[in-house]
Design an enzyme around this catalytic site. Structure first.
Site, mmCIF file in Angstrom:
data_model
loop_
_atom_site.group_PDB
_atom_site.id
_atom_site.type_symbol
_atom_site.label_atom_id
_atom_site.label_comp_id
_atom_site.label_asym_id
_atom_site.label_seq_id
_atom_site.Cartn_x
_atom_site.Cartn_y
_atom_site.Cartn_z
ATOM 1 N N LYS A 22 -93.824 -64.062 -58.726
ATOM 2 C CA LYS A 22 -92.674 -63.547 -57.885
ATOM 3 C C LYS A 22 -92.599 -62.326 -58.216
ATOM 4 O O LYS A 22 -92.282 -61.077 -57.355
ATOM 5 C CB LYS A 22 -91.666 -64.390 -57.727
ATOM 6 C CG LYS A 22 -90.322 -63.837 -57.314
ATOM 7 C CD LYS A 22 -88.969 -64.798 -57.281
ATOM 8 C CE LYS A 22 -88.387 -64.311 -58.847
ATOM 9 N NZ LYS A 22 -87.531 -63.810 -58.639
ATOM 10 N N ASN A 23 -92.296 -61.832 -59.408
ATOM 11 C CA ASN A 23 -91.723 -60.451 -59.696
ATOM 12 C C ASN A 23 -92.404 -59.376 -59.841
ATOM 13 O O ASN A 23 -92.189 -58.294 -59.907
ATOM 14 C CB ASN A 23 -90.972 -60.642 -61.236
ATOM 15 C CG ASN A 23 -89.569 -61.096 -61.161
ATOM 16 O OD1 ASN A 23 -89.027 -61.407 -60.067
ATOM 17 N ND2 ASN A 23 -89.280 -61.627 -62.469
ATOM 18 N N CYS A 122 -78.506 -62.831 -59.053
ATOM 19 C CA CYS A 122 -78.412 -63.927 -59.701
ATOM 20 C C CYS A 122 -77.027 -63.533 -60.719
ATOM 21 O O CYS A 122 -76.774 -62.386 -60.848
ATOM 22 C CB CYS A 122 -79.255 -64.045 -60.920
ATOM 23 S SG CYS A 122 -80.894 -65.034 -60.844
ATOM 24 N N ARG A 127 -75.140 -56.428 -64.460
ATOM 25 C CA ARG A 127 -76.597 -55.974 -63.966
ATOM 26 C C ARG A 127 -76.308 -54.787 -62.929
ATOM 27 O O ARG A 127 -76.668 -54.502 -61.971
ATOM 28 C CB ARG A 127 -77.232 -56.927 -63.422
ATOM 29 C CG ARG A 127 -77.616 -58.218 -64.140
ATOM 30 C CD ARG A 127 -78.394 -59.227 -63.517
ATOM 31 N NE ARG A 127 -79.828 -58.836 -63.479
ATOM 32 C CZ ARG A 127 -80.765 -59.541 -62.983
ATOM 33 N NH1 ARG A 127 -80.351 -60.869 -62.643
ATOM 34 N NH2 ARG A 127 -82.159 -59.237 -63.094
ATOM 35 N N ASP A 311 -86.176 -64.587 -69.128
ATOM 36 C CA ASP A 311 -86.544 -65.278 -68.020
ATOM 37 C C ASP A 311 -87.155 -66.760 -68.686
ATOM 38 O O ASP A 311 -87.309 -67.709 -67.825
ATOM 39 C CB ASP A 311 -87.357 -64.884 -67.027
ATOM 40 C CG ASP A 311 -86.759 -63.744 -66.287
ATOM 41 O OD1 ASP A 311 -85.689 -63.711 -66.451
ATOM 42 O OD2 ASP A 311 -87.624 -63.213 -65.528
ATOM 43 N N ARG A 403 -85.944 -70.147 -54.915
ATOM 44 C CA ARG A 403 -86.093 -68.388 -54.922
ATOM 45 C C ARG A 403 -87.184 -68.297 -55.819
ATOM 46 O O ARG A 403 -87.973 -67.223 -55.469
ATOM 47 C CB ARG A 403 -84.822 -67.744 -55.625
ATOM 48 C CG ARG A 403 -83.696 -67.921 -54.691
ATOM 49 C CD ARG A 403 -82.674 -67.140 -55.265
ATOM 50 N NE ARG A 403 -83.174 -65.934 -55.836
ATOM 51 C CZ ARG A 403 -82.636 -65.169 -56.748
ATOM 52 N NH1 ARG A 403 -81.688 -65.470 -57.575
ATOM 53 N NH2 ARG A 403 -83.309 -63.763 -57.164
HETATM 54 C C1 UD1 Z 1 -86.314 -57.970 -64.115
HETATM 55 C C2 UD1 Z 1 -86.666 -59.085 -63.598
HETATM 56 C C3 UD1 Z 1 -85.866 -60.291 -64.085
HETATM 57 C C4 UD1 Z 1 -86.050 -60.349 -65.811
HETATM 58 C C5 UD1 Z 1 -85.525 -58.832 -66.269
HETATM 59 C C6 UD1 Z 1 -85.694 -58.530 -67.713
HETATM 60 C C7 UD1 Z 1 -87.459 -58.752 -61.351
HETATM 61 C C8 UD1 Z 1 -87.075 -58.698 -59.711
HETATM 62 N N1 UD1 Z 1 -86.488 -59.195 -62.130
HETATM 63 O O1 UD1 Z 1 -84.891 -57.747 -63.632
HETATM 64 O O2 UD1 Z 1 -86.266 -61.633 -63.580
HETATM 65 O O3 UD1 Z 1 -84.970 -61.096 -66.301
HETATM 66 O O4 UD1 Z 1 -86.324 -58.002 -65.446
HETATM 67 O O5 UD1 Z 1 -87.039 -58.906 -68.076
HETATM 68 O O6 UD1 Z 1 -88.324 -58.086 -61.909
HETATM 69 N N2 UD1 Z 1 -79.554 -52.210 -66.818
HETATM 70 C C9 UD1 Z 1 -78.779 -51.226 -66.777
HETATM 71 N N3 UD1 Z 1 -78.794 -50.557 -65.680
HETATM 72 C C10 UD1 Z 1 -79.928 -50.337 -64.867
HETATM 73 C C11 UD1 Z 1 -80.609 -51.202 -65.001
HETATM 74 C C12 UD1 Z 1 -80.734 -52.171 -66.014
HETATM 75 O O7 UD1 Z 1 -77.886 -51.165 -67.529
HETATM 76 O O8 UD1 Z 1 -79.713 -49.427 -63.923
HETATM 77 C C13 UD1 Z 1 -79.398 -53.126 -67.822
HETATM 78 C C14 UD1 Z 1 -79.313 -54.400 -67.433
HETATM 79 O O9 UD1 Z 1 -78.089 -54.929 -67.110
HETATM 80 C C15 UD1 Z 1 -80.073 -55.185 -68.253
HETATM 81 C C16 UD1 Z 1 -81.128 -54.534 -69.028
HETATM 82 O O10 UD1 Z 1 -80.799 -53.370 -68.555
HETATM 83 O O11 UD1 Z 1 -79.006 -55.689 -69.231
HETATM 84 C C17 UD1 Z 1 -82.511 -54.816 -68.433
HETATM 85 O O12 UD1 Z 1 -82.411 -55.263 -67.128
HETATM 86 P P1 UD1 Z 1 -83.793 -54.927 -66.362
HETATM 87 O O13 UD1 Z 1 -84.995 -54.789 -67.023
HETATM 88 O O14 UD1 Z 1 -83.499 -53.774 -65.336
HETATM 89 O O15 UD1 Z 1 -83.580 -56.425 -65.198
HETATM 90 P P2 UD1 Z 1 -84.241 -56.421 -63.685
HETATM 91 O O16 UD1 Z 1 -85.412 -55.022 -63.750
HETATM 92 O O17 UD1 Z 1 -82.992 -56.250 -62.835
#
Ligand code: UD1
Length: 424
Positions: A22-23, A122, A127, A311, A403
């Protein structure tokens, strides 16, 4: 609302096919915005999030054709963004799924403008998307936040830049990488996410004509092109789905072959599981899982890839609920990602949360109970608990499961689980 009812205590035995990731699929779909030619994706999982992304892309003007049925898993999807008719990603669609933010980079890169609602998704912590925004600003986009929307514009197009992420972000890396493929000049992404889904996206972008070095490492160098072209790409298997089934087999003391699963994608989980008494071996077609001895408590800390994935944290915790001894589970990626704990406690688990760590003391058996899904992976963990518990478990709010887990009940039933969906 639908519920899932499980009568626990049956070991899983047989074969389970692993669906496309999915991701990876969600970002690959968004990548179709980067070209006016056809992007053909195979092994697309049939999931609610995929439908949400298709709706979102549809209203940007992408035409989407889907082939396949339940009888032939692994759908083929053809996406064509011949002309982008609208650069706004509205709140009604984005709030359903955080990954909608993936249209931001491609839209700014190709149309030099985008208006994307700030995402929901979620309920696992705050986030933010500040790092996505900062990356695009480095590439010359002007960004303002108005009325809950990210307004981005780059009238002369994006330009290559050095982007240093202060923390590892998966979707942030992917947005920056996609944007850089059409920027003028060279982009260097430092501290890039190394998740297999990022590499899968990069391979597809290269097939579309992008120039990317360092795929699979934390330094990506991208040389921007004037245009990308169409391509065909097969999506990697879903490592989180595979990991979830590994834990399910271990919990029920079963023996299952996960068809298509790749060990290198879940190596860190396999290493931890080996210490916990679970054997995961390569076979010709995938991975075979069974217990190698008594289940033992082990400590786990979530980390960016190649570390133990956040995850799979909830599923691992559920497994540790019935292991001998204690296990300390530390979540370092997201705050507020222990929402499954009170639900597991309702089933007899002994868990104490201290900040970002949870101490799990193993109990001989969990007991069936009515429980509620709170987010996607927490829902997976409650299904595992139900499969191993004595008696009946009913799981409500299963739209979270839909989902991200394709044909979950069907796959588990084929291996002997007593699990059914109650429509309501
Ligand atoms: C993706 C995955 C999710 C997984 C996560 C971590 C998808 C659609 N989702 O989520 O299933 O749990 O990676 O492996 O691929 N952060 C910030 N600012 C930002 C972006 C991120 O502070 O602009 C923080 C987040 O709050 C979190 C950390 O960085 O604490 C990592 O998040 P991130 O890797 O960005 O997660 P996603 O890409 O949203």
């Amino acid at each position: 609302m639908d519920k899932i009812r499980i009568k626990g205590g049956r070991p899983l035995r047989g074969k389970i096919p692993i669906s496309g990731a999915k991701n990876a699929a969600l970002k690959l779909m968004a990548a179709s915005l980067l070209t006016d030619e056809v992007l053909a994706l195979s092994n697309v999982p049939q999931l609610a999030d995929i439908a949400t992304m298709a709706n979102l892309l549809g209203q940007h003007g992408v035409s989407i054709g889907l082939n396949g049925s339940n009888a032939t898993p692994g759908h083929t999807m053809e996406l064509r963004a011949a002309t982008i008719t609208n650069v706004t990603a509205p709140y009604e669609l984005v709030r359903k799924m955080r990954a909608s933010i993936m249209v931001l980079g491609p839209l700014v890169a190709r149309c030099h403008a985008a208006k994307v609602s700030l995402p929901g998704g979620c309920a696992i912590g705050t986030r933010p998307v500040d790092l996505h925004i900062a990356a695009l600003e480095r590439m010359g986009a002007e960004i303002t936040l108005d009325d809950g929307y990210i307004n981005a514009s780059a009238p002369k197009g994006l330009r290559g830049a050095e982007i240093v992420f202060p923390i590892v972000t998966v979707t942030g890396t992917e947005n920056a990488m996609m944007a850089a493929t059409l920027a003028k000049g060279e982009t260097l992404i430092v501290n890039a996410a190394r998740e297999p889904e990022v590499a899968d996206l990069a391979h597809c972008l290269v097939a579309m004509g992008a120039e990317i070095d360092g795929i699979g490492t934390d330094r990506l160098r991208i040389v921007g092109k004037d245009r990308l072209h169409g391509a065909s790409h097969t999506i990697i298997p879903d490592r989180i789905e595979a990991g979830t089934f590994v834990m399910a087999v271990a919990m029920t003391d079963g023996d299952v072959e996960l068809i298509g699963a790749r060990q290198e994608h879940i190596q860190s989980a396999c290493d931890v599981l080996a210490r916990a008494g679970v054997a995961v071996e390569k076979t010709g077609q995938g991975l075979r899982v069974c217990r190698s001895g008594v289940l033992r408590g082990v400590d786990v800390t979530t980390e960016p890839f190649p570390g133990f994935p956040t995850d799979l944290q909830a599923q691992m915790m559920t497994l540790m609920c019935v292991a001998e001894g204690a296990s300390m589970i530390t979540e370092t990626i997201f705050e507020n990602r222990f929402m499954h704990v009170p639900e597991l406690a309702r089933m007899g688990a002994d868990i104490t949360v201290h900040g970002s760590s949870a101490m799990v003391r193993g109990v001989p058996k969990l007991k069936g109970a009515p429980v509620m899904a709170t987010d996607l992976r927490a829902s997976g963990s409650l299904v595992l608990a139900g499969l191993a518990a004595e008696g009946e478990t009913t799981l409500s709010r299963i739209y979270h499961l839909d989902r991200g887990y394709e044909r979950l009940e069907e796959k588990l039933r084929a291996c002997g689980a007593e699990i059914e969906r109650i429509r309501g």
